[in-house]
Design a protein around this motif. Sequence first.
Motif, PDB file in Angstrom:
ATOM      1  N   SER A 265     -63.776 -14.199   5.522  1.00 34.03           N
ATOM      2  CA  SER A 265     -62.342 -13.932   5.300  1.00 34.03           C
ATOM      3  C   SER A 265     -61.996 -14.092   3.829  1.00 34.03           C
ATOM      4  O   SER A 265     -61.249 -13.277   3.270  1.00 34.03           O
ATOM      5  CB  SER A 265     -61.481 -14.876   6.145  1.00 34.03           C
ATOM      6  OG  SER A 265     -61.653 -14.623   7.512  1.00 34.03           O
ATOM      7  N   GLN A 266     -62.521 -15.131   3.198  1.00 38.72           N
ATOM      8  CA  GLN A 266     -62.288 -15.338   1.763  1.00 38.72           C
ATOM      9  C   GLN A 266     -62.809 -14.159   0.951  1.00 38.72           C
ATOM     10  O   GLN A 266     -62.212 -13.773  -0.052  1.00 38.72           O
ATOM     11  CB  GLN A 266     -62.959 -16.628   1.284  1.00 38.72           C
ATOM     12  CG  GLN A 266     -62.307 -17.890   1.770  1.00 38.72           C
ATOM     13  CD  GLN A 266     -63.118 -19.135   1.407  1.00 38.72           C
ATOM     14  OE1 GLN A 266     -64.193 -19.070   0.797  1.00 38.72           O
ATOM     15  NE2 GLN A 266     -62.595 -20.295   1.798  1.00 38.72           N
ATOM     16  N   LEU A 267     -63.919 -13.597   1.375  1.00 38.24           N
ATOM     17  CA  LEU A 267     -64.521 -12.458   0.677  1.00 38.24           C
ATOM     18  C   LEU A 267     -63.884 -11.127   1.070  1.00 38.24           C
ATOM     19  O   LEU A 267     -64.212 -10.094   0.500  1.00 38.24           O
ATOM     20  CB  LEU A 267     -66.028 -12.403   0.965  1.00 38.24           C
ATOM     21  CG  LEU A 267     -66.853 -13.560   0.421  1.00 38.24           C
ATOM     22  CD1 LEU A 267     -68.264 -13.522   0.995  1.00 38.24           C
ATOM     23  CD2 LEU A 267     -66.888 -13.525  -1.099  1.00 38.24           C
ATOM     24  N   GLU A 268     -63.005 -11.160   2.059  1.00 37.79           N
ATOM     25  CA  GLU A 268     -62.333  -9.978   2.591  1.00 37.79           C
ATOM     26  C   GLU A 268     -63.320  -8.949   3.147  1.00 37.79           C
ATOM     27  O   GLU A 268     -63.112  -7.751   3.056  1.00 37.79           O
ATOM     28  CB  GLU A 268     -61.394  -9.367   1.553  1.00 37.79           C
ATOM     29  CG  GLU A 268     -60.274 -10.305   1.153  1.00 37.79           C
ATOM     30  CD  GLU A 268     -59.331  -9.732   0.119  1.00 37.79           C
ATOM     31  OE1 GLU A 268     -59.532  -8.582  -0.330  1.00 37.79           O
ATOM     32  OE2 GLU A 268     -58.392 -10.448  -0.240  1.00 37.79           O
ATOM     33  N   HIS A 269     -64.394  -9.430   3.749  1.00 36.84           N
ATOM     34  CA  HIS A 269     -65.363  -8.586   4.459  1.00 36.84           C
ATOM     35  C   HIS A 269     -64.980  -8.618   5.937  1.00 36.84           C
ATOM     36  O   HIS A 269     -65.565  -9.355   6.741  1.00 36.84           O
ATOM     37  CB  HIS A 269     -66.793  -9.102   4.267  1.00 36.84           C
ATOM     38  CG  HIS A 269     -67.372  -8.806   2.933  1.00 36.84           C
ATOM     39  ND1 HIS A 269     -67.848  -7.560   2.595  1.00 36.84           N
ATOM     40  CD2 HIS A 269     -67.566  -9.589   1.860  1.00 36.84           C
ATOM     41  CE1 HIS A 269     -68.302  -7.596   1.349  1.00 36.84           C
ATOM     42  NE2 HIS A 269     -68.137  -8.815   0.886  1.00 36.84           N
ATOM     43  N   LEU A 270     -63.992  -7.820   6.288  1.00 42.93           N
ATOM     44  CA  LEU A 270     -63.419  -7.912   7.626  1.00 42.93           C
ATOM     45  C   LEU A 270     -64.368  -7.457   8.737  1.00 42.93           C
ATOM     46  O   LEU A 270     -64.298  -7.972   9.854  1.00 42.93           O
ATOM     47  CB  LEU A 270     -62.102  -7.154   7.688  1.00 42.93           C
ATOM     48  CG  LEU A 270     -60.993  -7.715   6.783  1.00 42.93           C
ATOM     49  CD1 LEU A 270     -59.724  -6.901   6.931  1.00 42.93           C
ATOM     50  CD2 LEU A 270     -60.731  -9.176   7.096  1.00 42.93           C
TER      51      LEU A 270
END
Length: 190
Positions: free
Chosen positions: A116-121
Amino acid sequence: MLVRVCLLVSVFSFLVGCSSALTPYTDNPDQKLSYAYYLMNQDRVYSAQRLGEEALEDFTALNDKFGMAESHIFLSSLYKKHANPTNPNFHLVAPDFDPKKGKAIFHAEHSIKLFSQLEHLTQVAKAEFVLANFYISTNKITQGCEFYDKSLISYDKGLALEPNSGFEINNPHYDNFPEMVKAFRADHCA
């Protein structure tokens, strides 16, 4: 000559029983994780655990959040697979494999947080699916069904933001991730 043969047989027998025997060595944390998956699939639990933990340590030292998240997914899968509450004999031999799946859930939640922090949904979706299966396997059906739904939403959002962010699944019964999640949901959720 007989003494040498006996000595070699003794040493070999000891090594075969040792959890790290015949475990490949590498400094590359990605390769460690790959080996760990292989060993887990061969039911070499302790060797797989050691390599998975080493990979997590290496990725943490490198501050590689993606690698850390992948390591957490591996460890959650390992603990889920070998934390079977219906197999008390395993827990007599290996009590550190937590029959209530606490370690599995811990690692899955950390993976979700890092992705989530990396925005790799789409990767968040994968971790949410793993967590859904953990809840289903512990008869927490409501939480499991909620995470199946969340994983579908995260996957769709991930593809909308980054169309090439999908991933191949390792299940020959389904063509893609959404199809697999929907099938699992249909089997477990009313």
